[in-house]
Design an enzyme around this catalytic site. Structure first.
Site, PDB file in Angstrom:
ATOM      1  N   ASN A   1      47.936  -9.515  19.977  1.00 35.02           N
ATOM      2  CA  ASN A   1      48.441  -8.180  19.649  1.00 35.02           C
ATOM      3  C   ASN A   1      49.150  -7.572  20.863  1.00 35.02           C
ATOM      4  OD1 ASN A   1      47.035  -5.360  17.770  1.00 35.02           O
ATOM      5  ND2 ASN A   1      48.912  -5.475  18.905  1.00 35.02           N
TER       6      ASN A   1
ATOM      7  N   ALA B   1      42.725 -13.495  21.567  1.00 35.00           N
ATOM      8  CA  ALA B   1      42.549 -12.560  22.681  1.00 35.00           C
ATOM      9  C   ALA B   1      42.953 -13.133  24.027  1.00 35.00           C
ATOM     10  CB  ALA B   1      41.104 -12.051  22.783  1.00 35.00           C
ATOM     11  N   GLY B   2      43.585 -12.281  24.794  1.00 32.48           N
ATOM     12  CA  GLY B   2      43.880 -12.589  26.177  1.00 32.48           C
ATOM     13  C   GLY B   2      45.199 -13.276  26.432  1.00 32.48           C
TER      14      GLY B   2
ATOM     15  N   GLY C   1      43.437  -8.031  25.738  1.00 34.63           N
ATOM     16  CA  GLY C   1      44.411  -7.174  26.397  1.00 34.63           C
ATOM     17  C   GLY C   1      44.725  -7.500  27.834  1.00 34.63           C
TER      18      GLY C   1
ATOM     19  N   LYS D   1      37.374 -10.196  10.498  1.00 34.36           N
ATOM     20  CA  LYS D   1      37.372 -10.633  11.893  1.00 34.36           C
ATOM     21  C   LYS D   1      36.178  -9.945  12.534  1.00 34.36           C
ATOM     22  CE  LYS D   1      39.627 -10.173  16.331  1.00 34.36           C
ATOM     23  NZ  LYS D   1      40.766  -9.708  17.127  1.00 34.36           N
TER      24      LYS D   1
END
Lengths: 265, 70
Positions: A212, A190-191, A163, A102
């Site tokens: 995550n 992401a996000g 995040g 990644k």
């Protein structure tokens, strides 16, 4: 519902990170609950963040995770140049015995958004070295074109800065990418913050999502992991079923014919 | 002679191999080495070379291991 990515056929379209959980046990249980078959990992100095014994526990978890069609996706998080990212990828390949990476090449400390120029440079070099590059990119059409030109077979555009939990900030741009690169596996990375964000991405036809913080920082990460699993499945089913077209004018769903007399003027 | 290991200066004997340095000077064990990877002067050193590579003056050694990541 098979998911073809990097030469593998998987059942789960949810990729999940291993960071930020309350405990190693919470991480493992959340990952199990998610049904994910790909988890992201990283490399750092021995003992810099965790004690040696915790490193060994995590290593053993990774060894057991990789059984039964489950895979590791090492990241180059924290790299700010192509040179740093390339070395990190090489070290990750040596350690994890995978050519998957990644690719993150960050351009800004506040947004953690990719440096597009360094990202393309790093992707080109790593592909030449035999890596399967999963590039973390923005929703910029030209950047994605350049990544494909240098040999990327996968794209991972952001939904929002890492995040932040903001969801899909620019559905228009993402929709354009999906339409323009119809044959390219694309994972929203992401996000994302809520399961509905994941469902929205899947309804748009994206092939998967990677997240995550949304799970790790939920109040109940294990249940949230399950919620995201279901949301990804629901969104994908919705996409495959073909959603109705949005309309401007209301259209009654109950038949007009046969209305009783008291509706007559 | 002086080398740098994970950002800190270390004083070692001339001719010491990387593996000897990691095991004897840094107190790591084989299990730890098994889940680690090394770059010297920003170049990957394959694991097969750990016991053959003789450290040089001012070598910059980075030993990394698997950690959590998003």
């Amino acid at each position: 519902m098979g998911f073809h990515i990097a030469g593998k056929e998987l059942q789960s379209r949810l990729l999940i990170g291993t960071a930020m959980y309350d405990s190693p046990a919470s991480m493992q249980q959340s990952i199990e609950s998610s049904g994910s078959q790909i988890v992201t990992v990283s490399i750092r100095r021995q003992g810099a963040n965790t004690a040696i014994e915790n490193n060994q526990v995590f290593w053993e978890f990774l060894q057991s995770f990789q059984k039964n069609q489950r895979y590791l996706l090492p990241n180059t998080a924290g790299c700010f140049s192509a040179k740093e990212a390339i070395l990190t990828a090489q070290m990750a390949r040596e350690l994890f015995k995978t050519n998957w990476v990644k690719l993150e090449v960050i351009g800004d400390d506040y947004t953690l958004q990719p440096d597009p120029f360094q990202l393309v440079e790093a992707a080109k070099e790593l592909i030449n070295q035999g890596f399967e590059v999963f590039p973390y990119c923005t929703d910029d059409l030209i950047l994605c074109e350049k990544l494909l030109e240098v040999g990327c077979r996968i794209l991972m555009p952001w939904g929002a800065p890492i995040g932040t939990g903001k969801g899909l900030m620019n559905p228009y741009a993402l929709g354009l990418l999906r339409e323009r690169f119809a044959e390219i596996p694309m994972i929203i990375d992401a996000g994302l913050g809520k399961p509905s964000h994941a469902a929205q991405a899947m309804e748009m036809g994206f092939d998967g999502v990677l997240l995550n913080t949304a799970v790790a920082k939920a109040q109940d990460s294990i249940t949230m992991a399950n919620a995201f699993r279901l949301a990804v499945e629901a969104g994908r089913l919705g996409y495959e079923a073909g959603c109705m077209q949005e309309q401007q004018k209301a259209q009654a769903s109950t038949p007009v014919v046969g209305k009783p007399f008291w509706h007559n003027n | 002679m002086q080398i740098r290991f994970n950002g800190e200066d270390q004083e070692i004997e001339v001719g010491m191999t990387l593996k000897a340095f990691l095991l004897n000077e840094m107190g790591l064990d084989e299990q730890t080495l098994g889940r680690s990877v090394v770059a010297i002067n920003q170049t990957l050193l394959p694991k097969t070379e750990f016991e053959h590579y003789a450290l040089n003056e001012l070598d910059d050694v980075e030993l990394l291991t698997a950690v959590v990541g998003g």
